[in-house]
Write a protein that holds these residues in place. Structure first.
Motif, PDB file in Angstrom:
ATOM      1  N   LEU A  69       0.828  -1.204   0.000  1.00  0.00           N
ATOM      2  CA  LEU A  69       0.000   0.000   0.000  1.00  0.00           C
ATOM      3  C   LEU A  69       0.864   1.256   0.000  1.00  0.00           C
ATOM      4  O   LEU A  69       0.562   2.229  -0.718  1.00  0.00           O
ATOM      5  N   ALA A  70       1.951   1.232   0.760  1.00  0.00           N
ATOM      6  CA  ALA A  70       2.878   2.361   0.732  1.00  0.00           C
ATOM      7  C   ALA A  70       3.513   2.500  -0.644  1.00  0.00           C
ATOM      8  O   ALA A  70       3.763   3.623  -1.116  1.00  0.00           O
ATOM      9  N   TRP A  71       3.771   1.384  -1.290  1.00  0.00           N
ATOM     10  CA  TRP A  71       4.326   1.418  -2.652  1.00  0.00           C
ATOM     11  C   TRP A  71       3.372   2.129  -3.605  1.00  0.00           C
ATOM     12  O   TRP A  71       3.794   2.975  -4.406  1.00  0.00           O
ATOM     13  N   ILE A  72       2.087   1.805  -3.508  1.00  0.00           N
ATOM     14  CA  ILE A  72       1.098   2.461  -4.373  1.00  0.00           C
ATOM     15  C   ILE A  72       1.110   3.968  -4.124  1.00  0.00           C
ATOM     16  O   ILE A  72       1.113   4.764  -5.071  1.00  0.00           O
ATOM     17  N   ARG A  73       1.134   4.367  -2.857  1.00  0.00           N
ATOM     18  CA  ARG A  73       1.167   5.805  -2.541  1.00  0.00           C
ATOM     19  C   ARG A  73       2.397   6.472  -3.145  1.00  0.00           C
ATOM     20  O   ARG A  73       2.303   7.555  -3.742  1.00  0.00           O
ATOM     21  N   VAL A  98      -8.085  -4.761  -0.838  1.00  0.00           N
ATOM     22  CA  VAL A  98      -8.593  -4.107  -2.049  1.00  0.00           C
ATOM     23  C   VAL A  98      -9.257  -2.792  -1.677  1.00  0.00           C
ATOM     24  O   VAL A  98      -9.066  -1.759  -2.327  1.00  0.00           O
ATOM     25  N   ARG A  99     -10.028  -2.822  -0.604  1.00  0.00           N
ATOM     26  CA  ARG A  99     -10.680  -1.586  -0.131  1.00  0.00           C
ATOM     27  C   ARG A  99      -9.637  -0.536   0.251  1.00  0.00           C
ATOM     28  O   ARG A  99      -9.780   0.648  -0.082  1.00  0.00           O
ATOM     29  N   GLU A 100      -8.585  -0.958   0.929  1.00  0.00           N
ATOM     30  CA  GLU A 100      -7.540  -0.010   1.335  1.00  0.00           C
ATOM     31  C   GLU A 100      -6.822   0.577   0.125  1.00  0.00           C
ATOM     32  O   GLU A 100      -6.534   1.788   0.089  1.00  0.00           O
ATOM     33  N   ALA A 101      -6.521  -0.262  -0.841  1.00  0.00           N
ATOM     34  CA  ALA A 101      -5.867   0.242  -2.057  1.00  0.00           C
ATOM     35  C   ALA A 101      -6.780   1.200  -2.808  1.00  0.00           C
ATOM     36  O   ALA A 101      -6.336   2.244  -3.316  1.00  0.00           O
ATOM     37  N   ILE A 104      -6.770   4.684  -1.404  1.00  0.00           N
ATOM     38  CA  ILE A 104      -5.605   5.454  -1.862  1.00  0.00           C
ATOM     39  C   ILE A 104      -5.865   6.001  -3.260  1.00  0.00           C
ATOM     40  O   ILE A 104      -5.570   7.166  -3.564  1.00  0.00           O
ATOM     41  N   CYS A 105      -6.432   5.157  -4.106  1.00  0.00           N
ATOM     42  CA  CYS A 105      -6.755   5.607  -5.466  1.00  0.00           C
ATOM     43  C   CYS A 105      -7.764   6.748  -5.444  1.00  0.00           C
ATOM     44  O   CYS A 105      -7.629   7.736  -6.184  1.00  0.00           O
ATOM     45  N   ALA A 106      -8.776   6.633  -4.596  1.00  0.00           N
ATOM     46  CA  ALA A 106      -9.801   7.671  -4.531  1.00  0.00           C
ATOM     47  C   ALA A 106      -9.206   9.005  -4.117  1.00  0.00           C
ATOM     48  O   ALA A 106      -9.576  10.063  -4.645  1.00  0.00           O
ATOM     49  N   GLU A 107      -8.264   8.982  -3.191  1.00  0.00           N
ATOM     50  CA  GLU A 107      -7.630  10.219  -2.716  1.00  0.00           C
ATOM     51  C   GLU A 107      -6.883  10.924  -3.832  1.00  0.00           C
ATOM     52  O   GLU A 107      -6.716  12.151  -3.791  1.00  0.00           O
ATOM     53  N   ALA A 151     -13.460   5.535  -5.638  1.00  0.00           N
ATOM     54  CA  ALA A 151     -12.462   5.379  -6.705  1.00  0.00           C
ATOM     55  C   ALA A 151     -13.126   4.916  -7.994  1.00  0.00           C
ATOM     56  O   ALA A 151     -14.061   4.101  -7.958  1.00  0.00           O
ATOM     57  N   THR A 152     -12.654   5.430  -9.117  1.00  0.00           N
ATOM     58  CA  THR A 152     -13.022   4.825 -10.386  1.00  0.00           C
ATOM     59  C   THR A 152     -12.524   3.386 -10.354  1.00  0.00           C
ATOM     60  O   THR A 152     -11.354   3.122 -10.087  1.00  0.00           O
ATOM     61  N   THR A 153     -13.433   2.449 -10.602  1.00  0.00           N
ATOM     62  CA  THR A 153     -13.123   1.039 -10.416  1.00  0.00           C
ATOM     63  C   THR A 153     -13.149   0.307 -11.751  1.00  0.00           C
ATOM     64  O   THR A 153     -14.146   0.340 -12.473  1.00  0.00           O
ATOM     65  N   SER A 154     -12.031  -0.318 -12.058  1.00  0.00           N
ATOM     66  CA  SER A 154     -11.881  -1.104 -13.277  1.00  0.00           C
ATOM     67  C   SER A 154     -11.786  -2.579 -12.898  1.00  0.00           C
ATOM     68  O   SER A 154     -11.325  -2.924 -11.804  1.00  0.00           O
ATOM     69  N   VAL A 155     -12.222  -3.441 -13.788  1.00  0.00           N
ATOM     70  CA  VAL A 155     -12.035  -4.878 -13.617  1.00  0.00           C
ATOM     71  C   VAL A 155     -11.340  -5.400 -14.864  1.00  0.00           C
ATOM     72  O   VAL A 155     -11.842  -5.231 -15.980  1.00  0.00           O
TER      73      VAL A 155
END
Length: 276
Positions: A69-73, A98-101, A104-107, A151-155
């Protein structure tokens, strides 16, 4: 960057995630040509990370930071001034990460992409990737968790998976709140038409008709972009060509022509472009 906003109908180009390669440096290199870049895939929880370590042991490139998660940030922060929309393709055997990631995306106005695509046995064995296509309850739980963060959510999905009705999957994830359906057509380009045919407005439309459908696999230039456009795609993505500037530029020019209404009127009658 406006081309990927939900209310903008313009076709756009996505750099699709490449395991162990798609980081902020990769996205910056692609930025002159693409509208969005999906980083990762990144394994989030203990089971998916163990599977990724097994993949590395057999010489596959994977991202395995101590704190995913820190990597994504960090990666998103490095792209704060880049002229594209970032995203993260995430793998997890459990819904919480997934919710936590996605939060981060939403922010960061980034895209959270649920990976229902990877077919490596190690990932499927722990319930990640392609295995989610056969487990709609888990897949929709992931999508709901991501979408609820804002967050914009893609699958990301794969065609040609035996026993999987991709149309039913598309309807299910749309009902769960997905915004994008990123389809690896697996050399079955007409699957895009099956997913997008007969789009209508109003209550009679299928849930999937609200999805932005991104076509992936074999996109190399004008003819292949035209083919996917004729099949009803809203956008296209490139994987390995994202690391090859001449190929990426060629696809970007084709997407620009698409937006201007200057592509071929139908699927090409000549063979698709050879890989660069």
């Amino acid at each position: 960057m406006t081309a990927t906003e939900a209310d903008d109908p313009s076709p756009f180009l996505v750099a699709a995630s490449l395991s162990g390669a798609a980081d902020a440096d990769w996205a910056r290199a692609a930025a002159p040509h693409v509208d969005a870049a999906v980083l990762g895939g990144i394994a989030l929880d203990p089971a998916s990370r163990a599977a990724a370590r097994d993949l590395v042991a057999r010489d596959r490139s994977e991202f395995l930071p101590a704190d995913p998660l820190a990597w994504i940030r960090r990666q998103f922060d490095r792209l704060a001034d880049a002229p594209l929309r970032p995203g993260a393709n995430v793998r997890s055997a459990t819904v919480g990460p997934v919710r936590e990631a996605a939060a981060i995306c939403a922010e960061r106005d980034a895209v959270c992409e649920v990976n229902a695509h990877c077919r490596q046995p190690e990932l499927r064995a722990v319930g990640c990737g392609e295995s989610l296509l056969r487990d709609p309850a888990r897949l929709t739980a992931y999508v709901t968790a991501a979408a609820e963060t804002g967050a914009t959510t893609s699958v990301k999905v794969r065609a040609e998976v035996p026993g999987v009705d991709l149309g039913a999957v598309a309807d299910a994830v749309a009902d769960a709140g997905a915004d994008w359906l990123h389809v690896d057509a697996m050399d079955s380009e007409a699957v895009i038409e099956e997913l997008t045919a007969d789009r209508t407005a109003g209550a009679a439309s299928r849930p999937r008709h609200d999805l932005t459908v991104i076509a992936n696999n074999g996109v190399r230039g004008r003819e292949t972009v035209a083919e996917y456009a004729a099949y009803g795609a809203d956008a296209v993505s490139v994987g390995r060509p994202s690391e090859r500037p001449p190929a990426l530029s060629r696809v970007a020019d084709a997407v620009a022509a698409w937006g201007e209404g200057e592509l071929l009127d139908g699927p090409p009658t000549t063979p698709a472009e050879a890989p660069p």
